[in-house]
Every structure is written in C-alpha cells, then in structure tokens.
Design a protein around this motif. Structure first.
Motif, short mmCIF file in Angstrom:
data_model
loop_
_atom_site.label_atom_id
_atom_site.label_comp_id
_atom_site.label_asym_id
_atom_site.label_seq_id
_atom_site.Cartn_x
_atom_site.Cartn_y
_atom_site.Cartn_z
N THR A 136 -16.36 16.12 22.28
CA THR A 136 -16.76 17.23 23.12
C THR A 136 -16.95 16.77 24.55
OG1 THR A 136 -17.90 18.18 21.24
CG2 THR A 136 -18.47 19.05 23.38
N ASP A 137 -16.46 17.57 25.50
CA ASP A 137 -16.56 17.24 26.92
C ASP A 137 -17.66 18.02 27.61
OD1 ASP A 137 -15.11 15.26 28.07
OD2 ASP A 137 -13.38 16.48 28.52
N GLU A 138 -18.57 18.64 26.85
CA GLU A 138 -19.66 19.42 27.40
C GLU A 138 -19.13 20.51 28.33
OE1 GLU A 138 -22.96 17.12 28.92
OE2 GLU A 138 -22.29 15.43 27.76
N ILE A 139 -18.07 21.20 27.92
CA ILE A 139 -17.50 22.25 28.74
C ILE A 139 -18.08 23.59 28.30
CG2 ILE A 139 -15.39 23.52 29.31
CD1 ILE A 139 -13.88 20.93 29.15
N ASP A 140 -18.50 24.38 29.27
CA ASP A 140 -18.98 25.73 29.02
C ASP A 140 -17.97 26.70 29.60
OD1 ASP A 140 -21.36 24.79 27.98
OD2 ASP A 140 -22.37 24.85 29.93
N ILE A 141 -17.65 27.73 28.85
CA ILE A 141 -16.82 28.79 29.40
C ILE A 141 -17.73 30.00 29.54
CG2 ILE A 141 -14.84 30.29 29.06
CD1 ILE A 141 -13.56 27.99 27.49
N LYS A 142 -17.97 30.37 30.78
CA LYS A 142 -18.88 31.47 31.09
C LYS A 142 -18.08 32.75 31.28
CE LYS A 142 -22.50 28.79 31.45
NZ LYS A 142 -23.57 28.80 30.54
N GLY A 143 -18.55 33.80 30.69
CA GLY A 143 -18.02 35.12 30.96
C GLY A 143 -16.60 35.37 30.53
N ALA A 144 -16.15 34.74 29.45
CA ALA A 144 -14.79 35.01 28.98
C ALA A 144 -14.68 36.50 28.69
CB ALA A 144 -14.50 34.20 27.73
N GLY A 145 -13.74 37.15 29.34
CA GLY A 145 -13.58 38.59 29.19
C GLY A 145 -14.59 39.39 30.00
N ASP A 146 -15.43 38.74 30.73
CA ASP A 146 -16.44 39.39 31.54
C ASP A 146 -15.81 39.87 32.84
OD1 ASP A 146 -19.82 38.39 32.39
OD2 ASP A 146 -18.58 39.91 33.34
N PRO A 147 -16.03 41.13 33.21
CA PRO A 147 -15.44 41.64 34.45
C PRO A 147 -15.94 40.90 35.69
CG PRO A 147 -16.88 43.29 33.44
CD PRO A 147 -16.78 42.13 32.50
N LYS A 148 -17.07 40.21 35.61
CA LYS A 148 -17.58 39.45 36.74
C LYS A 148 -16.81 38.15 36.91
CE LYS A 148 -22.21 41.33 36.39
NZ LYS A 148 -23.60 41.07 36.15
N GLY A 149 -16.00 37.79 35.94
CA GLY A 149 -15.12 36.62 36.06
C GLY A 149 -15.85 35.30 35.99
N GLY A 150 -16.14 34.86 34.78
CA GLY A 150 -16.78 33.55 34.63
C GLY A 150 -15.78 32.44 34.88
N ARG A 151 -16.29 31.24 35.16
CA ARG A 151 -15.42 30.09 35.42
C ARG A 151 -15.81 28.96 34.48
NH1 ARG A 151 -15.35 29.28 41.83
NH2 ARG A 151 -17.55 28.93 41.50
N GLU A 152 -14.83 28.12 34.20
CA GLU A 152 -15.06 26.99 33.31
C GLU A 152 -15.84 25.91 34.05
OE1 GLU A 152 -12.47 24.34 30.18
OE2 GLU A 152 -11.44 25.70 31.54
N LYS A 153 -16.88 25.38 33.40
CA LYS A 153 -17.75 24.38 34.01
C LYS A 153 -17.78 23.13 33.16
CE LYS A 153 -20.91 27.57 36.26
NZ LYS A 153 -21.23 27.11 37.59
N ILE A 154 -18.11 22.02 33.81
CA ILE A 154 -18.27 20.75 33.11
C ILE A 154 -19.51 20.07 33.66
CG2 ILE A 154 -16.73 19.56 34.73
CD1 ILE A 154 -15.92 17.75 32.36
N ALA B 67 -28.04 11.83 39.02
CA ALA B 67 -28.15 13.29 38.89
C ALA B 67 -27.09 13.78 37.92
CB ALA B 67 -27.99 13.97 40.24
N ASN B 68 -27.42 14.83 37.21
CA ASN B 68 -26.49 15.51 36.31
C ASN B 68 -26.53 16.99 36.66
OD1 ASN B 68 -26.02 13.14 34.63
ND2 ASN B 68 -28.10 13.47 33.89
N PHE B 69 -25.37 17.61 36.77
CA PHE B 69 -25.31 19.03 37.07
C PHE B 69 -23.96 19.58 36.62
CE2 PHE B 69 -23.90 16.75 40.81
CZ PHE B 69 -22.78 17.45 41.24
N LYS B 70 -23.87 20.89 36.55
CA LYS B 70 -22.62 21.53 36.15
C LYS B 70 -21.80 21.88 37.37
CE LYS B 70 -24.13 23.07 31.74
NZ LYS B 70 -23.69 23.83 30.61
N ALA B 71 -20.51 21.62 37.29
CA ALA B 71 -19.58 21.94 38.36
C ALA B 71 -18.42 22.73 37.77
CB ALA B 71 -19.07 20.66 39.01
N ASP B 72 -17.88 23.63 38.56
CA ASP B 72 -16.71 24.39 38.15
C ASP B 72 -15.48 23.50 38.22
OD1 ASP B 72 -18.08 26.82 37.83
OD2 ASP B 72 -17.87 27.28 39.96
N LEU B 73 -14.60 23.63 37.26
CA LEU B 73 -13.37 22.85 37.27
C LEU B 73 -12.47 23.24 38.44
CD1 LEU B 73 -12.47 22.61 33.47
CD2 LEU B 73 -13.32 20.81 34.97
#
Length: 106
Positions: free
Chosen positions: A2-20, A33-39
C-alpha cells in the motif's frame, strides 16, 4: 503493498484529487514532517509546503532531493516543474524527500 493513497471525492461534483502521504526530512535542522500532497501538485509546491509543515525558513542554499532507485540522494532541482505523479512515474522520487544544504564552491 500500500502506498497510503487516498482518493477523495470519486464521482463527487466538487472534484476530488488523488493524494499521497509524503515524508520530509530537513537534514540540517534534523526536523521531520509528514503531510498529504496531491499527485498533481508540482515538486516545487510540495517543497514549499514542506517548509510550512516543518516551520523552518527556506535558504537559497537548500536543495530538494529524494533517493533514487539505488537509494542514493538525487537532486530534484532540475525537475521542480514536474507534478508529483509524473516525477514518481519517471522514477525520480517516491514519497520520501529531503532538504539538504547545498555545497558552495569557490
């Protein structure tokens, strides 16, 4: 694996983006520091956010780097315009980054 990837808002009209989840070490300050960044964030944007997360000021000698496939630190300074996703697909980085002080020459 697992690469700790989150997919936010799949199918969401607000348009989620893939984060790592990215991990950053500042070698001179010995801070992490550790934080989430959009691909689709550029390496420059991830580097800039690293300073915010670390609470450290950027200096002109700082170098943004990541380990290459052989595990050796490699400068990303010539690739700051690439997105995180593109840089990962090219094998330039994964999710672990370092900020190192560049060496000056005379």
């Amino acid at each position: 694996m697992t690469d700790e990837i989150d997919i936010k808002g799949a199918g969401d009209p607000k348009g989620g983006r893939e984060k790592i989840q990215v991990h950053v070490r500042h070698l001179g300050e010995r801070e992490k520091a550790n934080f989430k960044a959009d691909l689709d964030d550029t390496l420059q944007a991830v580097w800039d956010e690293s300073y915010v997360e670390l609470g450290i000021d950027k200096t002109e000698r700082d170098v943004w780097q990541a380990a290459n496939k052989q595990g050796e630190p490699t400068s990303l300074m010539d690739h700051l315009g690439l997105t995180l996703g593109d840089a990962r697909s090219r094998g330039l980085c994964d999710k672990d980054f370092e900020i190192a002080a560049g060496t000056g020459g005379a």
